[in-house]
Scaffold this motif. Structure first.
Motif, mmCIF file in Angstrom:
data_model
loop_
_atom_site.group_PDB
_atom_site.id
_atom_site.type_symbol
_atom_site.label_atom_id
_atom_site.label_comp_id
_atom_site.label_asym_id
_atom_site.label_seq_id
_atom_site.Cartn_x
_atom_site.Cartn_y
_atom_site.Cartn_z
ATOM 1 N N LEU A 49 29.685 -7.741 -26.482
ATOM 2 C CA LEU A 49 30.186 -7.773 -27.856
ATOM 3 C C LEU A 49 29.814 -6.510 -28.628
ATOM 4 O O LEU A 49 30.424 -6.201 -29.646
ATOM 5 C CB LEU A 49 29.662 -9.012 -28.585
ATOM 6 C CG LEU A 49 30.188 -10.351 -28.069
ATOM 7 C CD1 LEU A 49 29.541 -11.507 -28.822
ATOM 8 C CD2 LEU A 49 31.708 -10.429 -28.172
ATOM 9 N N GLY A 50 28.841 -5.785 -28.129
ATOM 10 C CA GLY A 50 28.436 -4.533 -28.768
ATOM 11 C C GLY A 50 28.857 -3.304 -27.995
ATOM 12 O O GLY A 50 28.292 -2.227 -28.195
ATOM 13 N N GLY A 108 24.087 -5.258 -37.409
ATOM 14 C CA GLY A 108 23.100 -5.483 -36.355
ATOM 15 C C GLY A 108 23.314 -6.791 -35.614
ATOM 16 O O GLY A 108 23.432 -6.810 -34.378
ATOM 17 N N PRO A 109 23.363 -7.923 -36.316
ATOM 18 C CA PRO A 109 23.589 -9.199 -35.626
ATOM 19 C C PRO A 109 24.894 -9.246 -34.830
ATOM 20 O O PRO A 109 24.942 -9.843 -33.745
ATOM 21 C CB PRO A 109 23.604 -10.216 -36.772
ATOM 22 C CG PRO A 109 22.754 -9.591 -37.829
ATOM 23 C CD PRO A 109 23.026 -8.119 -37.739
ATOM 24 N N LEU A 110 25.945 -8.599 -35.333
ATOM 25 C CA LEU A 110 27.209 -8.584 -34.589
ATOM 26 C C LEU A 110 27.105 -7.660 -33.381
ATOM 27 O O LEU A 110 27.599 -7.991 -32.292
ATOM 28 C CB LEU A 110 28.353 -8.131 -35.501
ATOM 29 C CG LEU A 110 28.737 -9.073 -36.643
ATOM 30 C CD1 LEU A 110 29.879 -8.473 -37.455
ATOM 31 C CD2 LEU A 110 29.139 -10.445 -36.132
ATOM 32 N N ALA A 111 26.495 -6.509 -33.542
ATOM 33 C CA ALA A 111 26.374 -5.556 -32.445
ATOM 34 C C ALA A 111 25.520 -6.107 -31.314
ATOM 35 O O ALA A 111 25.787 -5.855 -30.126
ATOM 36 C CB ALA A 111 25.784 -4.237 -32.953
ATOM 37 N N ARG A 112 24.493 -6.879 -31.656
ATOM 38 C CA ARG A 112 23.592 -7.434 -30.649
ATOM 39 C C ARG A 112 24.103 -8.755 -30.063
ATOM 40 O O ARG A 112 23.472 -9.304 -29.156
ATOM 41 C CB ARG A 112 22.200 -7.651 -31.253
ATOM 42 C CG ARG A 112 21.509 -6.361 -31.680
ATOM 43 C CD ARG A 112 20.069 -6.610 -32.095
ATOM 44 N NE ARG A 112 19.965 -7.447 -33.277
ATOM 45 C CZ ARG A 112 19.925 -6.988 -34.538
ATOM 46 N NH1 ARG A 112 20.022 -5.683 -34.761
ATOM 47 N NH2 ARG A 112 19.805 -7.816 -35.564
ATOM 48 N N GLY A 113 25.207 -9.265 -30.568
ATOM 49 C CA GLY A 113 25.742 -10.518 -30.056
ATOM 50 C C GLY A 113 25.023 -11.742 -30.573
ATOM 51 O O GLY A 113 25.176 -12.834 -30.016
ATOM 52 N N GLU A 114 24.262 -11.592 -31.633
ATOM 53 C CA GLU A 114 23.603 -12.764 -32.222
ATOM 54 C C GLU A 114 24.608 -13.617 -32.991
ATOM 55 O O GLU A 114 24.429 -14.833 -33.123
ATOM 56 C CB GLU A 114 22.481 -12.296 -33.148
ATOM 57 C CG GLU A 114 21.369 -11.569 -32.402
ATOM 58 C CD GLU A 114 20.462 -10.788 -33.341
ATOM 59 O OE1 GLU A 114 20.605 -10.939 -34.579
ATOM 60 O OE2 GLU A 114 19.617 -10.011 -32.845
ATOM 61 N N LEU A 115 25.654 -12.970 -33.510
ATOM 62 C CA LEU A 115 26.740 -13.648 -34.209
ATOM 63 C C LEU A 115 28.067 -13.229 -33.592
ATOM 64 O O LEU A 115 28.209 -12.089 -33.127
ATOM 65 C CB LEU A 115 26.750 -13.281 -35.695
ATOM 66 C CG LEU A 115 25.536 -13.667 -36.544
ATOM 67 C CD1 LEU A 115 25.703 -13.122 -37.954
ATOM 68 C CD2 LEU A 115 25.342 -15.180 -36.564
ATOM 69 N N LEU A 116 29.029 -14.144 -33.607
ATOM 70 C CA LEU A 116 30.383 -13.850 -33.158
ATOM 71 C C LEU A 116 31.310 -13.927 -34.361
ATOM 72 O O LEU A 116 31.286 -14.903 -35.115
ATOM 73 C CB LEU A 116 30.834 -14.855 -32.099
ATOM 74 C CG LEU A 116 32.275 -14.690 -31.589
ATOM 75 C CD1 LEU A 116 32.387 -13.421 -30.738
ATOM 76 C CD2 LEU A 116 32.705 -15.910 -30.770
#
Length: 351
Positions: A49-50, A108-116
């Motif tokens: 995702l990132g 950050g959360p999107l780049a790390r895949g913590e959120l979609l």
């Protein structure tokens, strides 16, 4: 300029592992029952995702060739899961280019895949109609109207929602992807293909989002000038589905010649498509891009048809991989379609 795919990149290896171990084995079940949360969790953990996100926010900042290769692999393994996941890359790209406060909260959360994240902005292409209207209110913005297509409902954590203001500006803002005051989802749509991707329509009736949710605000024509060329390039998913269909022909003596000829055509159009995608000016060579895109459709359609024909009567079973790929190919013919793309495609079919 180079169009070579860095096949040794670790994200390509992760995509192949995810496809082999998680996506492909359950693709027919997913097609009938829906993308499960477990597949999304596996996608989040993979780092894919990132793929294009900035390194300083936890992304890989991989070359575009890597992003294309991973998209091919995922779409060929399970187009429904790929389609849910591919929505995520637009919010990431939007935040990476934004200078507004929401960048520090969500990139950050999107780049790390913590959120979609999902996206709700295709309705902008209906302009000068305004299916979603945005009105300034104290400390924020009010959204009213209808989002006709929203994919990943129940799987996404957040969404990037867009509309047009009375001043003919586009405004993109983030909100949670859930029922809330002013935002209501339809029941999931039953579609000929990719029902599994959980697509709904959204009714907006006074959804209020603060200034701190805004990721992009620009004159419509400025935004549209950057958006229009994107749809003229051939999608990597087309090549992924076509390759998966041709793989079904391996080991079938009767299909050997057809498969070989189609692979040559597929490789040739892929090389051209990716060379065009690497061109430094996206708004140039539009006619060539559209011609290449329609040729990619032709090869995909031939490949999926060959898989159905080779499968014979078994291809009519809903559990048939060949049939699933043929239906996914039909979906890709209209995915992200604009009036310009539709006109070019119809013109090519009349020749």
């Amino acid at each position: 300029m180079t169009t070579a795919t860095p096949a040794s990149h670790p994200l390509v290896a992760r995509a192949r592992l995810l496809a082999r171990e998680v996506l492909a084995p359950r693709a027919e079940q997913v097609d009938q029952e829906g993308v499960p949360a477990s597949s999304i969790e596996a996608l989040k953990r993979s780092g894919l995702l990132g793929v294009s996100a900035p390194r300083e926010y936890g992304g890989a900042a991989a070359p575009a060739a890597v992003a294309r290769e991973t998209a091919e692999i995922l779409a060929g393994a399970c187009c429904s899961t790929w389609f849910v996941g591919t929505q995520h890359h637009t919010p990431v790209a939007t935040l990476a280019q934004s200078e507004l406060p929401v960048r520090e909260r969500l990139l950050g959360p999107l780049a790390r895949g913590e959120l979609l994240s999902g996206v709700a902005y295709a309705q902008l292409r209906a302009y000068p109609r305004r299916p979603v209207r945005v009105t300034r209110e104290r400390g924020g913005w009010r959204f009213d109207g209808t989002v006709p297509w929203y994919t990943g409902w129940g799987l996404n954590d957040v969404m990037l929602l867009a509309g047009v203001t009375d001043a003919d500006e586009v405004l993109f803002a983030f909100t949670e992807a859930r029922e809330q005051p002013g935002l209501h989802a339809s029941p999931p749509m039953r579609l000929a293909a990719l029902t599994a991707a959980r697509t709904v329509s959204l009714e907006l009736d006074g959804l209020r989002l603060g200034d701190d949710a805004v990721a992009l605000r620009a004159p419509y024509e400025v935004w549209a000038a950057g958006d229009r060329p994107k749809s003229t390039n051939a999608s990597p998913a087309v090549f992924g589905v076509a390759t998966a269909a041709l793989d079904l022909l391996d080991g079938d003596p009767a299909a050997k010649d057809s498969a070989g000829a189609l692979r040559e055509r597929l490789d040739a159009v892929r090389r051209q498509a990716y060379a065009l995608a690497e061109h430094p000016v996206p708004s140039e060579r539009i006619d060539e891009r559209l011609e290449c895109k329609t040729r990619a459709y032709d090869v995909m359609r031939a490949a999926t048809t060959a898989a159905v024909v080779a499968g014979g009567g078994r291809s009519m079973d809903l559990g048939s991989r060949a049939q699933r790929l043929a239906r996914e190919g039909m979906f890709l013919l209209v995915q992200g379609q604009t009036a310009e793309v539709r006109t070019a495609h119809l013109r090519s079919l009349s020749r």
